[in-house]
Design an enzyme around this catalytic site. Structure first.
Site, PDB file in Angstrom:
ATOM      1  N   ILE A  14       0.843  -1.201   0.000  1.00  0.00           N
ATOM      2  CA  ILE A  14       0.000   0.000   0.000  1.00  0.00           C
ATOM      3  C   ILE A  14       0.878   1.251   0.000  1.00  0.00           C
ATOM      4  O   ILE A  14       0.592   2.225  -0.692  1.00  0.00           O
ATOM      5  CB  ILE A  14      -0.943  -0.011   1.230  1.00  0.00           C
ATOM      6  CG1 ILE A  14      -2.003  -1.107   1.079  1.00  0.00           C
ATOM      7  CG2 ILE A  14      -1.609   1.343   1.419  1.00  0.00           C
ATOM      8  CD1 ILE A  14      -2.901  -1.286   2.308  1.00  0.00           C
ATOM      9  N   THR A  86       2.616  -7.520  10.594  1.00  0.00           N
ATOM     10  CA  THR A  86       1.747  -8.439  11.340  1.00  0.00           C
ATOM     11  C   THR A  86       2.605  -9.514  12.003  1.00  0.00           C
ATOM     12  O   THR A  86       3.664  -9.891  11.476  1.00  0.00           O
ATOM     13  CB  THR A  86       0.726  -9.153  10.418  1.00  0.00           C
ATOM     14  OG1 THR A  86       1.432  -9.744   9.317  1.00  0.00           O
ATOM     15  CG2 THR A  86      -0.338  -8.205   9.908  1.00  0.00           C
ATOM     16  N   GLY A 143      -6.848 -13.833  16.148  1.00  0.00           N
ATOM     17  CA  GLY A 143      -5.424 -14.042  15.843  1.00  0.00           C
ATOM     18  C   GLY A 143      -4.636 -12.748  15.729  1.00  0.00           C
ATOM     19  O   GLY A 143      -3.486 -12.759  15.287  1.00  0.00           O
ATOM     20  N   TYR A 147      -2.110  -6.598  16.586  1.00  0.00           N
ATOM     21  CA  TYR A 147      -2.373  -5.732  15.426  1.00  0.00           C
ATOM     22  C   TYR A 147      -3.659  -4.918  15.638  1.00  0.00           C
ATOM     23  O   TYR A 147      -3.701  -3.715  15.364  1.00  0.00           O
ATOM     24  CB  TYR A 147      -2.486  -6.627  14.191  1.00  0.00           C
ATOM     25  CG  TYR A 147      -2.590  -5.910  12.870  1.00  0.00           C
ATOM     26  CD1 TYR A 147      -1.449  -5.576  12.142  1.00  0.00           C
ATOM     27  CD2 TYR A 147      -3.828  -5.608  12.307  1.00  0.00           C
ATOM     28  CE1 TYR A 147      -1.537  -4.947  10.910  1.00  0.00           C
ATOM     29  CE2 TYR A 147      -3.926  -4.978  11.082  1.00  0.00           C
ATOM     30  CZ  TYR A 147      -2.776  -4.659  10.380  1.00  0.00           C
ATOM     31  OH  TYR A 147      -2.882  -4.039   9.156  1.00  0.00           O
ATOM     32  N   GLY A 178      -9.593  -2.132   4.275  1.00  0.00           N
ATOM     33  CA  GLY A 178     -10.024  -3.513   4.487  1.00  0.00           C
ATOM     34  C   GLY A 178      -8.927  -4.439   3.992  1.00  0.00           C
ATOM     35  O   GLY A 178      -7.736  -4.124   4.071  1.00  0.00           O
TER      36      GLY A 178
HETATM   37  N1  CAA Z   1     -13.157 -17.447  14.624  1.00  0.00           N
HETATM   38  C1  CAA Z   1     -13.279 -18.482  15.468  1.00  0.00           C
HETATM   39  N2  CAA Z   1     -12.383 -19.482  15.535  1.00  0.00           N
HETATM   40  C2  CAA Z   1     -11.319 -19.426  14.714  1.00  0.00           C
HETATM   41  C3  CAA Z   1     -11.147 -18.355  13.800  1.00  0.00           C
HETATM   42  C4  CAA Z   1     -12.127 -17.342  13.768  1.00  0.00           C
HETATM   43  N3  CAA Z   1     -12.021 -16.287  12.938  1.00  0.00           N
HETATM   44  N4  CAA Z   1     -10.002 -18.564  13.130  1.00  0.00           N
HETATM   45  C5  CAA Z   1      -9.466 -19.713  13.597  1.00  0.00           C
HETATM   46  N5  CAA Z   1     -10.277 -20.241  14.555  1.00  0.00           N
HETATM   47  C6  CAA Z   1     -10.090 -21.453  15.331  1.00  0.00           C
HETATM   48  C7  CAA Z   1      -9.651 -22.617  14.470  1.00  0.00           C
HETATM   49  O1  CAA Z   1     -10.771 -23.191  13.846  1.00  0.00           O
HETATM   50  C8  CAA Z   1      -8.987 -23.515  15.491  1.00  0.00           C
HETATM   51  O2  CAA Z   1      -9.987 -24.191  16.205  1.00  0.00           O
HETATM   52  P1  CAA Z   1      -9.782 -25.737  16.610  1.00  0.00           P
HETATM   53  O3  CAA Z   1      -8.513 -25.803  17.390  1.00  0.00           O
HETATM   54  O4  CAA Z   1     -10.997 -26.058  17.391  1.00  0.00           O
HETATM   55  O5  CAA Z   1      -9.700 -26.464  15.286  1.00  0.00           O
HETATM   56  C9  CAA Z   1      -8.364 -22.532  16.485  1.00  0.00           C
HETATM   57  O6  CAA Z   1      -9.012 -21.271  16.229  1.00  0.00           O
HETATM   58  C10 CAA Z   1      -6.867 -22.327  16.328  1.00  0.00           C
HETATM   59  O7  CAA Z   1      -6.581 -22.206  14.945  1.00  0.00           O
HETATM   60  P2  CAA Z   1      -5.167 -22.591  14.377  1.00  0.00           P
HETATM   61  O8  CAA Z   1      -4.686 -23.848  14.976  1.00  0.00           O
HETATM   62  O9  CAA Z   1      -5.221 -22.452  12.903  1.00  0.00           O
HETATM   63  O10 CAA Z   1      -4.270 -21.476  15.056  1.00  0.00           O
HETATM   64  P3  CAA Z   1      -3.030 -20.754  14.450  1.00  0.00           P
HETATM   65  O11 CAA Z   1      -2.380 -20.020  15.556  1.00  0.00           O
HETATM   66  O12 CAA Z   1      -2.193 -21.670  13.661  1.00  0.00           O
HETATM   67  O13 CAA Z   1      -3.648 -19.729  13.393  1.00  0.00           O
HETATM   68  C11 CAA Z   1      -4.609 -17.633  12.921  1.00  0.00           C
HETATM   69  C12 CAA Z   1      -4.685 -18.892  13.756  1.00  0.00           C
HETATM   70  C13 CAA Z   1      -3.226 -16.985  12.992  1.00  0.00           C
HETATM   71  C14 CAA Z   1      -5.601 -16.685  13.515  1.00  0.00           C
HETATM   72  C15 CAA Z   1      -4.913 -17.940  11.437  1.00  0.00           C
HETATM   73  O14 CAA Z   1      -6.180 -18.488  11.367  1.00  0.00           O
HETATM   74  C16 CAA Z   1      -4.894 -16.664  10.604  1.00  0.00           C
HETATM   75  O15 CAA Z   1      -3.869 -16.259  10.063  1.00  0.00           O
HETATM   76  N6  CAA Z   1      -6.055 -16.000  10.445  1.00  0.00           N
HETATM   77  C17 CAA Z   1      -6.173 -14.761   9.681  1.00  0.00           C
HETATM   78  C18 CAA Z   1      -5.809 -13.576  10.516  1.00  0.00           C
HETATM   79  C19 CAA Z   1      -6.012 -12.339   9.682  1.00  0.00           C
HETATM   80  O16 CAA Z   1      -7.086 -12.074   9.138  1.00  0.00           O
HETATM   81  N7  CAA Z   1      -4.967 -11.521   9.557  1.00  0.00           N
HETATM   82  C20 CAA Z   1      -5.048 -10.356   8.741  1.00  0.00           C
HETATM   83  C21 CAA Z   1      -3.722 -10.136   8.093  1.00  0.00           C
HETATM   84  S1  CAA Z   1      -3.815  -8.870   6.869  1.00  0.00           S
HETATM   85  C22 CAA Z   1      -3.937  -7.489   7.749  1.00  0.00           C
HETATM   86  O17 CAA Z   1      -3.874  -7.465   8.941  1.00  0.00           O
HETATM   87  C23 CAA Z   1      -4.153  -6.242   6.953  1.00  0.00           C
HETATM   88  C24 CAA Z   1      -5.352  -5.517   7.375  1.00  0.00           C
HETATM   89  O18 CAA Z   1      -5.231  -4.471   7.987  1.00  0.00           O
HETATM   90  C25 CAA Z   1      -6.678  -6.033   6.999  1.00  0.00           C
END
Ligand code: CAA
Length: 240
Positions: A14, A86, A143, A147, A178
């Site tokens: 960006i 992040t 997660g 951030y 977004g």
């Molecule tokens: N809601 C509810 N539960 C969730 C969930 C959610 N949104 N996401 C994951 N879970 C649950 C999983 O289903 C899992 O449950 P179980 O153990 O029962 O199966 C549990 O949480 C743990 O998940 P993981 O084992 O996958 O955990 P992890 O630590 O390896 O990864 C995470 C978790 C890092 C959150 C990964 O799912 C992820 O990267 N998510 C996206 C995060 C995101 O949107 N980041 C934005 C980056 S871009 C940005 O930030 C720019 C901006 O400004 C928009």
């Protein structure tokens, strides 16, 4: 004389689109970067935009860099606090270092740079500060306690500084992007990203240029009466 614009994290993603957008709007742009020399060199070669390397999360480095820009070009009149990283994971797995890195780079940098530029803007009775927040600072995101806290902090920082800057002709606004098609978003696991895109009413990720156009508008001389606001650019994903 072209107004001097400083864009943190301005050589990639960006930030690169913001740097180019401001250049095309007639600004003298300086783009900062933290460490990716190769990306900065190719960005500079492609765009002709000067780059400068320092850690936006480090107060002394920011103060020194802003003073050098002022000495070489004149005071910074447009500041875009875009630098961001992040370190996504659930709080159970998040280390204190992952918390600190994100708070320092994403939020601490806004203080470091705004403070370093503020006196010069005040003396010139003109300033434009745009802080890049996030939809995830507005709505939270699983997660991302680090951030979301940093980005949410940016929105409060913006409203407070807007009140301090107003009488000096300094406007302070935020943009809350977004999900935008950048390296940062492509690092989200594909299955998770697919579900996120399904929830965007416009049906696509944003482009870096979608965000840059907002910055160009908010930093224009004509945007003088807009301060303390947050412009959400998110395809309708979150209406705040
Ligand atoms: N809601 C509810 N539960 C969730 C969930 C959610 N949104 N996401 C994951 N879970 C649950 C999983 O289903 C899992 O449950 P179980 O153990 O029962 O199966 C549990 O949480 C743990 O998940 P993981 O084992 O996958 O955990 P992890 O630590 O390896 O990864 C995470 C978790 C890092 C959150 C990964 O799912 C992820 O990267 N998510 C996206 C995060 C995101 O949107 N980041 C934005 C980056 S871009 C940005 O930030 C720019 C901006 O400004 C928009």
């Amino acid at each position: 004389m072209a107004r001097i614009a400083l864009v943190t994290g301005g050589t990639r993603g960006i930030g690169a689109a913001i740097s180019v957008g401001l250049k095309n709007a007639g600004r003298h742009v300086i783009a900062t970067y933290a460490g990716n020399e190769a990306a900065a060199a190719s960005f500079s070669k492609e765009t002709g935009i000067e780059t400068v390397r320092f850690d936006a999360g480090d107060y002394d480095q920011c103060a020194t860099a802003v003073a050098a820009v002022a000495a070489n070009h004149g005071p910074v009149e447009i500041l875009v606090n875009n630098a961001g990283i992040t370190r996504d994971t659930t709080i159970a797995k998040m280390s204190r270092d992952m918390w600190d890195a994100v708070i320092d780079t994403n939020l601490g940098s806004c203080f470091n740079l705004s403070k370093s530029c503020f006196d010069g803007m005040r003396a010139g009775k003109f300033g434009r500060i745009v802080n890049i927040g996030s939809i995830n600072g507005q709505a939270g995101q699983y997660g991302q306690v680090n951030y979301a806290a940093a980005k949410s902090g940016i929105h409060g920082f913006t409203k407070a500084l807007a009140q301090e800057g107003a009488r000096f002709g300094i406007t302070v606004n935020a943009i809350a992007p977004g999900y935008v098609d950048t390296e940062m978003v492509r690092a989200v696991p594909a299955d998770v990203l697919e579900k996120i895109i399904a929830r965007i009413p416009r049906g696509r990720l944003g482009t870096a240029e979608d965000i840059a156009r907002g910055v160009v508008f908010l930093t224009s001389d004509n945007a003088d009466f807009i301060t303390g606001s947050t412009l959400s650019i998110n395809g309708g994903q979150h209406m705040y």
